[in-house]
Design an enzyme around this catalytic site. Structure first.
Site, short mmCIF file in Angstrom:
data_model
loop_
_atom_site.label_atom_id
_atom_site.label_comp_id
_atom_site.label_asym_id
_atom_site.label_seq_id
_atom_site.Cartn_x
_atom_site.Cartn_y
_atom_site.Cartn_z
N TYR A 110 0.85 -1.19 0.00
CA TYR A 110 0.00 0.00 0.00
C TYR A 110 0.88 1.23 0.00
O TYR A 110 1.83 1.32 0.79
CB TYR A 110 -0.91 0.02 1.23
CG TYR A 110 -2.35 -0.17 0.83
CD1 TYR A 110 -3.01 0.83 0.11
CD2 TYR A 110 -3.03 -1.35 1.09
CE1 TYR A 110 -4.31 0.64 -0.32
CE2 TYR A 110 -4.32 -1.54 0.67
CZ TYR A 110 -4.96 -0.53 -0.04
OH TYR A 110 -6.25 -0.72 -0.47
N GLU A 158 -0.52 4.76 -0.41
CA GLU A 158 -1.33 5.98 -0.55
C GLU A 158 -0.46 7.20 -0.30
O GLU A 158 0.36 7.22 0.62
CB GLU A 158 -2.49 5.96 0.45
CG GLU A 158 -3.61 5.04 0.03
CD GLU A 158 -4.79 5.08 0.98
OE1 GLU A 158 -4.73 5.79 2.01
OE2 GLU A 158 -5.79 4.39 0.69
N ASP A 198 -6.24 14.45 -24.76
CA ASP A 198 -6.30 13.03 -24.39
C ASP A 198 -5.57 12.26 -25.49
O ASP A 198 -6.11 12.07 -26.59
CB ASP A 198 -7.76 12.59 -24.26
CG ASP A 198 -7.89 11.13 -23.86
OD1 ASP A 198 -6.89 10.39 -23.98
OD2 ASP A 198 -9.00 10.73 -23.46
N THR A 225 -3.40 6.69 -21.77
CA THR A 225 -3.25 5.32 -21.29
C THR A 225 -1.80 4.91 -21.57
O THR A 225 -1.11 5.54 -22.37
CB THR A 225 -4.19 4.35 -22.02
OG1 THR A 225 -3.89 4.41 -23.42
CG2 THR A 225 -5.65 4.69 -21.79
N LYS A 253 -1.75 1.26 -24.95
CA LYS A 253 -2.14 1.24 -26.37
C LYS A 253 -0.86 1.35 -27.22
O LYS A 253 -0.03 0.46 -27.13
CB LYS A 253 -3.18 2.32 -26.63
CG LYS A 253 -4.46 2.06 -25.82
CD LYS A 253 -5.55 3.09 -26.03
CE LYS A 253 -6.75 2.78 -25.15
NZ LYS A 253 -7.80 3.83 -25.22
N ARG A 304 -1.40 -2.08 -18.54
CA ARG A 304 -2.64 -1.32 -18.48
C ARG A 304 -2.50 -0.24 -17.42
O ARG A 304 -2.00 -0.50 -16.33
CB ARG A 304 -3.82 -2.22 -18.12
CG ARG A 304 -3.98 -3.41 -19.01
CD ARG A 304 -5.39 -3.96 -18.98
NE ARG A 304 -6.23 -3.17 -19.84
CZ ARG A 304 -6.23 -3.26 -21.18
NH1 ARG A 304 -5.45 -4.13 -21.79
NH2 ARG A 304 -7.01 -2.49 -21.91
#
Ligand SMILES: *Cc1c(COP(=O)(O)O)cnc(C)c1O
Length: 428
Positions: free
Chosen positions: A62, A64, A208, A234, A237, A243
């Site tokens: 974790y 955060e 984008d 992203t 692609k 991903r």
């Protein structure tokens, strides 16, 4: 065999002893990926090194917060990997600030909206059916619910965006945010005039680049940096990574973007994906990635030429980037029917709405083939022409099941000549 391949190979083989059911499914998809020609322009093959990093021990932590200010202890190596991703992204794209934590492109866009807008504010973006993206304001999407969205599109005659019309729409709608970039626009985007339009109405500009990030990184597409306030992308692609997504922005928007991502939108970042992102970015900085990006564009042009010669119509008449939109409105079958027939023939392509599509978004009158995945396999322009011919044959009613099975055998043979993950062995 590279160390990364050995690692992934060993993982596949050991999984079959631990969980044969899951292993069989993974193997099924490995076979599918190897034996079919994937023309979906948003898909690619991440390298074994990226796969290995994504399957690493970093999945356990974790983290955060951000490097140097975490809400959990034990984040020394988390800080190191995230800082590496940030530095590499800045260098690759010439970005001032990078947030590397969003889990997906859609979330990256929501983060940008949270940083730049209040609920009820107006957005001007490209209509989904004209090549935009659902996260840019589709009514059923959170963006469409929270904001007041107006759309621009492409011209029926040219298949291209008319910037004068966008300027007029901006003038009449007075948006707080203009979004440029989409998921089915086959032409180059010059970002400079978009900046002028945004400035003329005092709007923010969001670029984008989810689809074209790899082309921009490879130097074969104009860059939005220096023009857009925020750039989202992203990583899976054309960039060919794991991903995930990146949000990049001007330095003065850094804290607004970071707060919008965490705690505004997400809890803990996916640190295994962060590790894979680091490896992917190193790959994208190699000279060979520039060659890859250039070949993606050449291959798309060859595929488009092949499809035109075979009698297909393309929206805007061709492509400048990695994808094209086949217009099937004059054909006796839909995009769905065509994509299903192509799958029977071993060619995986997605159906796509085209501008002014008379059919529903689930059926469509278009296909959206592209070259990134086949180019990763090493295919070139002659293979693109071969595939275009086989596509034309496969979609015909008269070809029938037998004819498509014969094409499938040819495509399989082609795929075997351009293997993907050749050293990852099958389990059985
Ligand atoms: C793919 C895409 C996205 C969303 O990416 P996900 O990771 O699927 O959420 C956003 N914008 C554009 C333009 C895209 O093409």
């Amino acid at each position: 065999m590279s160390v990364a391949v050995k690692h992934v190979d060993a993982f596949h083989r050991s999984l079959s002893g631990i969980d044969p059911e899951a292993a069989r499914i993974l193997e099924g998809d490995l076979r599918r990926q190897r034996g079919n020609a994937v023309l979906i322009p948003s898909e690619n093959y991440a390298s074994p090194a990226v796969l290995a990093a994504q399957g690493s021990v970093m999945t356990n932590k974790y983290a955060e917060g951000y490097p140097g200010s975490r809400y959990y202890n034990g984040c020394e190596w988390m800080d190191a990997i995230e800082s590496l991703v940030i530095e590499r992204t800045k260098a690759l794209f010439n970005a001032e600030h990078v947030n590397a934590q969003t889990h997906s492109g859609s979330q990256a866009n929501v983060a940008a909206f949270q940083a730049l807008l209040e609920p009820g504010d107006r957005i001007l973006s490209m209509q989904l059916s004209h090549g935009g993206h659902l996260s840019h304001g589709l009514a059923q999407n959170i963006a469409g619910k929270l904001y007041d969205v107006a759309f621009y599109g492409v011209e029926e005659e040219t298949g291209r965006i008319d910037l004068n019309k966008v300027a007029d729409l901006a003038e009449s709608h007075r948006p707080r945010l203009i979004i440029v970039g989409g998921s089915a626009y086959p032409r180059l985007i010059d970002f400079a005039p978009w900046r002028e339009i945004a400035d003329s109405v005092g709007a923010h500009l969001l670029a984008d680049i989810a689809h074209i990030a790899g082309l921009i990184a490879g130097g074969v597409h104009p860059s939005p940096f220096g023009h857009a306030d925020v750039v989202t992308t992203t990583t899976h692609k054309t960039l060919r990574g794991p991903r995930g997504a990146l949000v990049m922005c001007r330095a003065d928007l850094a804290s607004a973007i970071d707060r919008a991502v965490f705690p505004g939108l997400q809890g803990g970042p996916f640190m295994h994906a962060m590790a894979a992102r680091a490896v992917n970015l190193k790959e994208a900085m190699e000279p060979s990635f520039k060659e890859y990006a250039a070949q993606v564009v050449k291959n798309a042009a060859a595929l488009a030429d092949g499809l035109l010669s075979a009698g297909f119509e393309l929206v805007s008449g061709g492509t400048d980037n990695h994808l094209m939109l086949v217009d099937l409105r004059k054909r006796p079958f839909s995009g769905k029917r065509a994509a299903d027939r192509l799958e029977e023939a071993g060619i995986i392509v997605n159906r796509n709405s085209i501008p002014n599509d008379p059919r529903s978004p689930f059926v469509t009158s278009g296909l959206r083939p592209g070259s990134p995945a086949l180019t990763t396999r090493g295919m070139g322009e002659s293979e693109m022409r071969f595939i275009a011919e086989r596509m034309a044959a496969a979609v015909k009613q008269s070809t029938g099941e037998k004819g498509r099975a014969a094409i499938r055998a040819e495509v399989k043979e082609l795929c075997a000549r351009f293997p993907i993950y050749p050293d990852i062995s099958y389990l059985s």
